[in-house]
Write a protein that holds these residues in place. Structure first.
Motif, PDB file in Angstrom:
ATOM      1  N   THR A 108      -0.501  28.912   3.719  1.00  0.00           N
ATOM      2  CA  THR A 108       0.238  29.213   4.967  1.00  0.00           C
ATOM      3  C   THR A 108       1.427  28.505   5.177  1.00  0.00           C
ATOM      4  OG1 THR A 108      -2.179  28.720   5.578  1.00  0.00           O
ATOM      5  CG2 THR A 108      -0.527  29.069   7.589  1.00  0.00           C
ATOM      6  N   ALA A 109       1.637  27.247   4.782  1.00  0.00           N
ATOM      7  CA  ALA A 109       3.154  26.947   4.601  1.00  0.00           C
ATOM      8  C   ALA A 109       4.038  27.613   4.060  1.00  0.00           C
ATOM      9  CB  ALA A 109       3.159  25.471   4.418  1.00  0.00           C
ATOM     10  N   ASN A 110       3.712  28.236   3.102  1.00  0.00           N
ATOM     11  CA  ASN A 110       4.612  28.943   2.131  1.00  0.00           C
ATOM     12  C   ASN A 110       4.990  30.381   2.937  1.00  0.00           C
ATOM     13  OD1 ASN A 110       4.312  31.478  -0.416  1.00  0.00           O
ATOM     14  ND2 ASN A 110       5.766  29.800  -0.644  1.00  0.00           N
ATOM     15  N   THR A 111       3.806  31.006   3.590  1.00  0.00           N
ATOM     16  CA  THR A 111       4.198  32.058   4.195  1.00  0.00           C
ATOM     17  C   THR A 111       5.224  31.902   5.128  1.00  0.00           C
ATOM     18  OG1 THR A 111       2.231  33.172   3.651  1.00  0.00           O
ATOM     19  CG2 THR A 111       3.319  33.979   5.617  1.00  0.00           C
ATOM     20  N   LYS A 112       5.039  30.905   6.143  1.00  0.00           N
ATOM     21  CA  LYS A 112       5.875  30.355   7.273  1.00  0.00           C
ATOM     22  C   LYS A 112       7.166  30.218   6.967  1.00  0.00           C
ATOM     23  CE  LYS A 112       2.893  28.156  10.793  1.00  0.00           C
ATOM     24  NZ  LYS A 112       2.301  26.888  11.060  1.00  0.00           N
ATOM     25  N   LYS A 122      -0.136  18.706   4.660  1.00  0.00           N
ATOM     26  CA  LYS A 122      -0.506  17.421   5.760  1.00  0.00           C
ATOM     27  C   LYS A 122      -1.671  17.103   5.803  1.00  0.00           C
ATOM     28  CE  LYS A 122       2.381  16.486   9.399  1.00  0.00           C
ATOM     29  NZ  LYS A 122       3.263  17.055  10.199  1.00  0.00           N
ATOM     30  N   ASP A 123      -2.764  17.954   5.826  1.00  0.00           N
ATOM     31  CA  ASP A 123      -4.172  17.351   5.868  1.00  0.00           C
ATOM     32  C   ASP A 123      -4.458  16.555   4.589  1.00  0.00           C
ATOM     33  OD1 ASP A 123      -4.450  18.710   8.041  1.00  0.00           O
ATOM     34  OD2 ASP A 123      -5.694  20.366   7.290  1.00  0.00           O
ATOM     35  N   GLY A 124      -4.022  17.112   3.400  1.00  0.00           N
ATOM     36  CA  GLY A 124      -4.061  16.201   2.119  1.00  0.00           C
ATOM     37  C   GLY A 124      -3.413  14.835   2.091  1.00  0.00           C
ATOM     38  N   MET A 125      -2.478  14.827   2.687  1.00  0.00           N
ATOM     39  CA  MET A 125      -1.557  13.545   2.809  1.00  0.00           C
ATOM     40  C   MET A 125      -2.226  12.602   3.737  1.00  0.00           C
ATOM     41  SD  MET A 125       1.001  13.399   0.993  1.00  0.00           S
ATOM     42  CE  MET A 125       2.616  12.720   1.498  1.00  0.00           C
ATOM     43  N   GLN A 126      -2.855  13.429   4.858  1.00  0.00           N
ATOM     44  CA  GLN A 126      -3.614  12.358   5.761  1.00  0.00           C
ATOM     45  C   GLN A 126      -4.783  11.643   5.192  1.00  0.00           C
ATOM     46  OE1 GLN A 126      -2.776  11.836   9.273  1.00  0.00           O
ATOM     47  NE2 GLN A 126      -4.127  10.268   8.875  1.00  0.00           N
ATOM     48  N   ALA A 127      -5.505  12.680   4.324  1.00  0.00           N
ATOM     49  CA  ALA A 127      -6.824  11.968   3.743  1.00  0.00           C
ATOM     50  C   ALA A 127      -6.236  10.917   2.634  1.00  0.00           C
ATOM     51  CB  ALA A 127      -7.460  13.261   2.904  1.00  0.00           C
ATOM     52  N   LEU A 128      -5.028  11.124   2.009  1.00  0.00           N
ATOM     53  CA  LEU A 128      -4.777  10.044   0.998  1.00  0.00           C
ATOM     54  C   LEU A 128      -4.243   8.810   1.926  1.00  0.00           C
ATOM     55  CD1 LEU A 128      -3.660   9.788  -1.891  1.00  0.00           C
ATOM     56  CD2 LEU A 128      -1.525  10.612  -1.200  1.00  0.00           C
ATOM     57  N   PRO A 152       5.777  24.259  -1.330  1.00  0.00           N
ATOM     58  CA  PRO A 152       5.612  25.604  -0.675  1.00  0.00           C
ATOM     59  C   PRO A 152       6.955  25.996  -0.034  1.00  0.00           C
ATOM     60  CG  PRO A 152       4.673  24.059   0.975  1.00  0.00           C
ATOM     61  CD  PRO A 152       5.407  23.323  -0.126  1.00  0.00           C
ATOM     62  N   LEU A 153       7.987  25.314   0.006  1.00  0.00           N
ATOM     63  CA  LEU A 153       9.070  25.701   0.597  1.00  0.00           C
ATOM     64  C   LEU A 153      10.125  26.531  -0.185  1.00  0.00           C
ATOM     65  CD1 LEU A 153       9.589  22.264   2.473  1.00  0.00           C
ATOM     66  CD2 LEU A 153       8.164  24.327   3.364  1.00  0.00           C
ATOM     67  N   LEU A 154       9.927  27.600  -0.457  1.00  0.00           N
ATOM     68  CA  LEU A 154      10.583  28.392  -1.423  1.00  0.00           C
ATOM     69  C   LEU A 154      11.686  29.723  -0.786  1.00  0.00           C
ATOM     70  CD1 LEU A 154       7.622  29.093  -4.124  1.00  0.00           C
ATOM     71  CD2 LEU A 154       9.493  27.291  -4.081  1.00  0.00           C
ATOM     72  N   GLY A 155      11.470  29.298   0.778  1.00  0.00           N
ATOM     73  CA  GLY A 155      12.134  30.524   1.438  1.00  0.00           C
ATOM     74  C   GLY A 155      13.257  30.553   1.271  1.00  0.00           C
ATOM     75  N   ALA A 206       1.838   7.801   0.930  1.00  0.00           N
ATOM     76  CA  ALA A 206       1.656   8.818   1.778  1.00  0.00           C
ATOM     77  C   ALA A 206       1.697   8.097   3.330  1.00  0.00           C
ATOM     78  CB  ALA A 206       0.257   9.192   1.684  1.00  0.00           C
ATOM     79  N   VAL A 207       1.374   7.129   3.486  1.00  0.00           N
ATOM     80  CA  VAL A 207       1.485   6.447   4.759  1.00  0.00           C
ATOM     81  C   VAL A 207       3.098   6.271   5.193  1.00  0.00           C
ATOM     82  CG1 VAL A 207       1.174   4.227   5.914  1.00  0.00           C
ATOM     83  CG2 VAL A 207      -0.557   4.755   4.451  1.00  0.00           C
ATOM     84  N   GLU A 208       3.729   6.254   4.235  1.00  0.00           N
ATOM     85  CA  GLU A 208       5.157   6.324   4.715  1.00  0.00           C
ATOM     86  C   GLU A 208       5.841   7.591   4.837  1.00  0.00           C
ATOM     87  OE1 GLU A 208       8.344   4.339   2.279  1.00  0.00           O
ATOM     88  OE2 GLU A 208       7.008   2.906   2.033  1.00  0.00           O
ATOM     89  N   ALA A 209       5.093   8.429   4.235  1.00  0.00           N
ATOM     90  CA  ALA A 209       5.835  10.043   4.057  1.00  0.00           C
ATOM     91  C   ALA A 209       5.171  10.943   5.055  1.00  0.00           C
ATOM     92  CB  ALA A 209       5.761  10.691   2.891  1.00  0.00           C
ATOM     93  N   LEU A 210       4.026  10.504   5.584  1.00  0.00           N
ATOM     94  CA  LEU A 210       3.454  11.413   6.606  1.00  0.00           C
ATOM     95  C   LEU A 210       4.196  11.826   7.975  1.00  0.00           C
ATOM     96  CD1 LEU A 210      -0.367  10.616   6.902  1.00  0.00           C
ATOM     97  CD2 LEU A 210       0.764  13.066   7.055  1.00  0.00           C
ATOM     98  N   PRO A 211       4.775  10.768   8.629  1.00  0.00           N
ATOM     99  CA  PRO A 211       5.486  10.988   9.729  1.00  0.00           C
ATOM    100  C   PRO A 211       6.626  12.265   9.598  1.00  0.00           C
ATOM    101  CG  PRO A 211       5.205   8.709   9.527  1.00  0.00           C
ATOM    102  CD  PRO A 211       4.731   9.303   8.072  1.00  0.00           C
ATOM    103  N   ASP A 212       7.162  12.192   8.516  1.00  0.00           N
ATOM    104  CA  ASP A 212       8.303  13.176   8.397  1.00  0.00           C
ATOM    105  C   ASP A 212       7.674  14.504   7.493  1.00  0.00           C
ATOM    106  OD1 ASP A 212       9.915  11.257   9.485  1.00  0.00           O
ATOM    107  OD2 ASP A 212      10.139  10.382   7.313  1.00  0.00           O
ATOM    108  N   ARG A 213       6.461  14.461   7.376  1.00  0.00           N
ATOM    109  CA  ARG A 213       5.811  15.671   6.568  1.00  0.00           C
ATOM    110  C   ARG A 213       5.989  16.792   7.654  1.00  0.00           C
ATOM    111  NH1 ARG A 213       6.323  15.731   1.592  1.00  0.00           N
ATOM    112  NH2 ARG A 213       4.685  17.338   0.288  1.00  0.00           N
ATOM    113  N   LYS A 214       6.642  18.040   7.051  1.00  0.00           N
ATOM    114  CA  LYS A 214       6.904  19.153   7.805  1.00  0.00           C
ATOM    115  C   LYS A 214       5.806  20.234   7.872  1.00  0.00           C
ATOM    116  CE  LYS A 214      11.329  18.814   8.953  1.00  0.00           C
ATOM    117  NZ  LYS A 214      11.371  17.473   8.404  1.00  0.00           N
ATOM    118  N   TYR A 215       4.823  20.159   7.056  1.00  0.00           N
ATOM    119  CA  TYR A 215       3.696  21.116   6.872  1.00  0.00           C
ATOM    120  C   TYR A 215       2.529  20.310   6.445  1.00  0.00           C
ATOM    121  CZ  TYR A 215       5.183  20.631   1.876  1.00  0.00           C
ATOM    122  OH  TYR A 215       5.588  20.152   0.782  1.00  0.00           O
TER     123      TYR A 215
END
Ligand code: AHR
Length: 307
Positions: free
Chosen positions: A33-37, A244-250, A263-266, A298-307
């Motif tokens: 989904t992130a890749n498509t967007k 994001k959901d994976g990083m939250q679980a992490l 996924p950011l290949l656009g 993951a705790v550190e990176a989560l707030p800036d995670r775009k997808y």
């Protein structure tokens, strides 16, 4: 030229006259989904028309979509192949029509490299190795067998084949590490849950789950919790993607380690198309840069995670 022989390049088309056909795998995961967007947004930003199709994880649908792009006479075709094999016929049709093809995210298994101009995406073998490295380190002092179950991606897909291969190669260094069961969950959350439920019944003592993507890992978490066990503790979990959901679980301690797959290949895909349109050449293989995440990271990176 003066003679009008038509043998020389036509020169760049204005961007607003370019048409690109993109044949996507499906919408099987948060990654997809992130890749498509990201791809749709990049083409919209560049002012290039993008025709988009979703193959619902079926190769036959994707072949149909590519054939329809050829019929419509698009300028370029980009696609992320559902599986690795079986593309030569349709790619030869694109070649005969003079339409350059760019592979994004996943590779094709073909002897004829002239069937595509460039392959933009991750090194999936490397991702598998990074997952294996973490497991190797985590269990380096263990003298007892470690029972690993593997939730594989879509059968025949490049990331499923390569992530299994890279992982197996690394964990082979410690004979205590053993993959006791391995089955496809088709890169979906529902698939991961279902396979994990079955494995929890057939495997008495699972130490670790290696899931080829976050979504299957998230499905496995549901199955593990339903069985009264604590994911991340009773059974450790390593996944690939870092959505994001994976990083939250992490960050929550339910997953132990995630290998990033971006996924950011656009933007890079647009750049390839623009370069080709300008008559330039592009690299045959463009590898995505990516990292890995521990629970703390993951705790550190989560707030800036775009997808
Ligand atoms: O091809 C990339 C893989 O496809 C991603 O890791 C997975 O989530 C997706 O479905």
């Amino acid at each position: 030229g003066a003679g009008g022989t038509g043998g020389e390049a036509e020169g760049p088309k204005p961007l607003d006259e370019l048409v690109v056909g993109f044949a996507q795998v499906g919408a099987e995961s948060g990654w997809r989904t992130a890749n498509t967007k990201d791809i749709q947004a990049a083409f919209a930003d560049a002012g290039i028309e993008l025709k988009f199709s979703d193959a619902q994880q079926k190769q036959e649908n994707q072949i149909k979509a590519i054939r329809s792009y050829i019929q419509q006479g698009v300028d370029y075709i980009a696609f992320s192949p559902v599986v690795e094999t079986g593309w030569d016929a349709v790619l030869n049709e694109a070649k005969a029509a003079g339409i350059p093809v760019v592979l994004t995210d996943r590779a094709v298994d073909s002897k004829d490299e002239s069937l595509y101009v460039s392959f933009l995406g991750s090194d999936f073998i490397e991702e598998g190795k990074k997952a294996g490295d973490w497991v190797l380190e985590e269990y380096k002092d263990t003298t007892e067998p470690v029972n690993i179950v593997q939730l594989e991606g879509t059968t025949g897909a490049a990331p499923a084949i390569d992530r299994a291969e890279g992982f197996a190669e690394v964990i082979a260094e410690n004979p205590n590490l053993e993959v006791v069961a391995s089955q496809t969950g088709d890169f979906t959350r529902a698939g991961g849950k279902q396979v994990m439920e079955a494995m929890l019944k057939s495997q008495p003592d699972i130490d670790l789950v290696y899931a080829h993507n976050d979504d299957m890992g998230l499905g496995a978490i549901e199955a593990i919790e339903a069985a009264g066990l604590v994911p991340g503790e009773d059974i450790k979990i390593v996944t690939v993607d870092a959505v994001k959901d994976g990083m939250q679980a992490l960050a929550d301690g339910k997953i132990n380690f995630i290998v990033e797959c971006s996924p950011l290949l656009g933007a890079q895909l647009v750049e390839i198309i623009e370069t080709l349109n300008d008559g330039g050449t592009v690299e045959k293989r463009i590898i995505t840069e990516e990292t890995t995440f521990t629970q703390e990271q993951a705790v550190e990176a989560l707030p800036d995670r775009k997808y």
